[in-house]
Design an enzyme around this catalytic site. Structure first.
Site, mmCIF file in Angstrom:
data_model
loop_
_atom_site.group_PDB
_atom_site.id
_atom_site.type_symbol
_atom_site.label_atom_id
_atom_site.label_comp_id
_atom_site.label_asym_id
_atom_site.label_seq_id
_atom_site.Cartn_x
_atom_site.Cartn_y
_atom_site.Cartn_z
ATOM 1 N NE ARG A 1 -18.779 105.814 13.674
ATOM 2 C CZ ARG A 1 -18.223 105.436 14.808
ATOM 3 N NH1 ARG A 1 -18.924 105.383 15.909
ATOM 4 N NH2 ARG A 1 -16.958 105.109 14.837
ATOM 5 C CD GLU B 1 -17.166 108.553 17.494
ATOM 6 O OE1 GLU B 1 -17.868 108.252 18.492
ATOM 7 O OE2 GLU B 1 -16.408 107.743 16.938
ATOM 8 C CG ASN C 1 -22.892 105.407 15.671
ATOM 9 O OD1 ASN C 1 -22.716 104.411 14.974
ATOM 10 N ND2 ASN C 1 -21.991 105.854 16.524
ATOM 11 N NE ARG D 1 -13.867 95.890 16.894
ATOM 12 C CZ ARG D 1 -14.064 97.162 16.598
ATOM 13 N NH1 ARG D 1 -13.330 97.760 15.675
ATOM 14 N NH2 ARG D 1 -14.981 97.874 17.220
ATOM 15 C CG HIS E 1 -12.022 104.950 15.835
ATOM 16 N ND1 HIS E 1 -11.114 104.038 16.337
ATOM 17 C CD2 HIS E 1 -13.241 104.525 16.238
ATOM 18 C CE1 HIS E 1 -11.758 103.091 16.999
ATOM 19 N NE2 HIS E 1 -13.041 103.350 16.961
#
Ligand code: ADP
Length: 394
Positions: free
Chosen positions: A88, A374, A9, A236, A176
């Site tokens: 990913r 993940e 990732n 963000r 996501h």
């Protein structure tokens, strides 16, 4: 010979790596290379979760960081043989609905999509480059954060802009997806009747979004064209009136790069608190700005649970995941506090214990906490792709 699958990732300045056995859910080793560059930092953990030795060395690029991670893994697994490397990938556009084996054509398509995720995709591609160089001949598998959302109906895929922009790819992709895929799968195992219903999954981490999952399929998400929309995040901004961007350009004379830096790196919890992007720090801080940052996060989360439920015509379960969703009792309880009208009511004892189900016994809507994973979704996808390739070759 230790056969294994590696997951990667790659972020802008970090590289998360996990080494999985050919079957089973527990990684054999993990690594986090942080602040890739002159001040790089590497933590490796072995089978017992204890730190592995890593020889000091270069962490100046993703490639050199990966080389050091592998050196570190080889200390514990000297006869390591990789069957596949799973990556990913933030953006798979509208083309990829499932993981794929990386080919030159796939790389070309991912490069074409880079302008849609300029802060993430180039680093994901750097991860593919680094792994292809380090492990020639080992299949590389791309797993997409957008893929889970390809089931959105058109009204949740489009913006009300001139039509040609939709055809050029200006759409609500949603992100996501690997996390939602994992959590939905876990829900299917734990509570199939809920999985078949209307579920809002709240992935609340440094990046944060929510997803409306109806009968296992994503029908709406708070993130859209970019990973900026929806909930406020660590740095963000979350949902923003596009008029603000026009104002910043036209009246404040800010360039696109300056605005991008502000919206991605200097907004959200950090911008509002002036203190930190980290929820734990804000919970421990005693300034009005830190409190307001949490208030804003909670308020926007409440609004978005409502919006996601509206997209499904109701809600049967709310599931929290991500660093904040899995660990912050305060944020979970504050979000749920004003959702009684949706049948949401939590048991404060269970919430304090971080129990897997935190709704009160008589509540109409279940509230669960499911730690996301993940890496495991990527490892499983990589194993499947390799098995399919072997079957096709047999
Ligand atoms: P990323 O999106 O980078 O994977 P994580 O999912 O790890 O991030 O989430 C990081 C966030 O989780 C941070 O804001 C951190 O403060 C928050 N967090 C982790 N543990 C706790 C805790 N015990 N209480 C409150 N917030 C927590």
């Amino acid at each position: 010979m230790t056969k294994a699958v590696l997951t990667l990732n790659a972020g802008s300045s970090s590289l998360k790596v996990a080494l999985f056995p050919v079957s089973g859910d527990k990684p054999m080793a993990t690594a986090l290379a942080d602040r890739i560059g002159p001040d790089g930092h590497l933590v490796l953990k072995g089978p017992s979760g204890l730190p592995l030795e890593a020889a000091p060395g270069d962490l100046s690029s993703h490639a050199s960081a990966l080389a050091r991670v592998i050196e570190g893994f080889r200390v514990d697994f000297p006869d390591l043989e990789l069957l596949a490397v799973g990556h990913r990938i933030v953006h798979g556009g509208d083309k990829y609905e499932a993981p794929v084996i990386v080919t030159p054509e796939v790389v070309a398509e991912l490069e074409r999509l880079s302008p849609f995720a300029p802060l993430h995709q180039p680093h994901n591609l750097a991860g593919i480059d680094a792994a292809s160089e380090a492990f020639p001949g080992v299949p590389q598998i791309a797993c997409f954060d957008t893929a889970f959302h390809r089931s959105h109906p058109w009204v949740n895929d489009a913006f009300a802009l001139p039509r040609d922009l939709y055809d050029k790819g200006v759409r609500r992709y949603g992100f996501h997806g690997l996390s939602y895929d994992y959590v939905a799968g876990e829900l299917k195992n734990r509570a199939p009747h809920l999985f078949e219903g209307r579920v809002v999954i709240a992935h609340l981490g440094n990046g944060a979004s929510m997803c409306a999952v109806e009968n296992g399929r994503s029908v709406a998400s708070t993130m859209g064209f970019s990973a900026l929309d929806g909930l406020p995040m660590g740095t963000r901004c979350g949902q923003l009136d596009p008029g603000v961007v026009l104002y910043l350009m036209q009246q404040e004379g800010m360039s696109a790069d300056e605005i991008s830096d502000m919206l991605y790196r200097r907004s959200g919890l950090l911008g509002l608190s002036g203190l930190s992007n980290d929820m734990r720090t804000l919970e421990g801080a005693d300034t009005p700005e830190a409190r307001q940052a949490i208030d804003y996060f909670v308020f926007r989360a409440q609004r978005e649970v409502g919006a996601m439920a509206a997209a499904m015509g109701g809600i049967d379960a709310l599931v929290f995941c991500g660093g904040i969703g899995e660990h912050s009792r305060l944020v979970r309880s504050r979000i749920c506090e004003r959702l009684g009208w949706m049948g949401i009511e939590i048991d404060h004892g269970l919430n304090t214990e971080n129990a897997p189900v935190i709704s009160s016994r008589f509540a109409r809507t279940s509230v669960l906490v499911i730690p996301t994973n993940e890496e495991l979704v990527i490892a499983r996808a990589a194993r499947r792709c390799v098995a399919r390739k072997a079957d096709a070759g047999a």
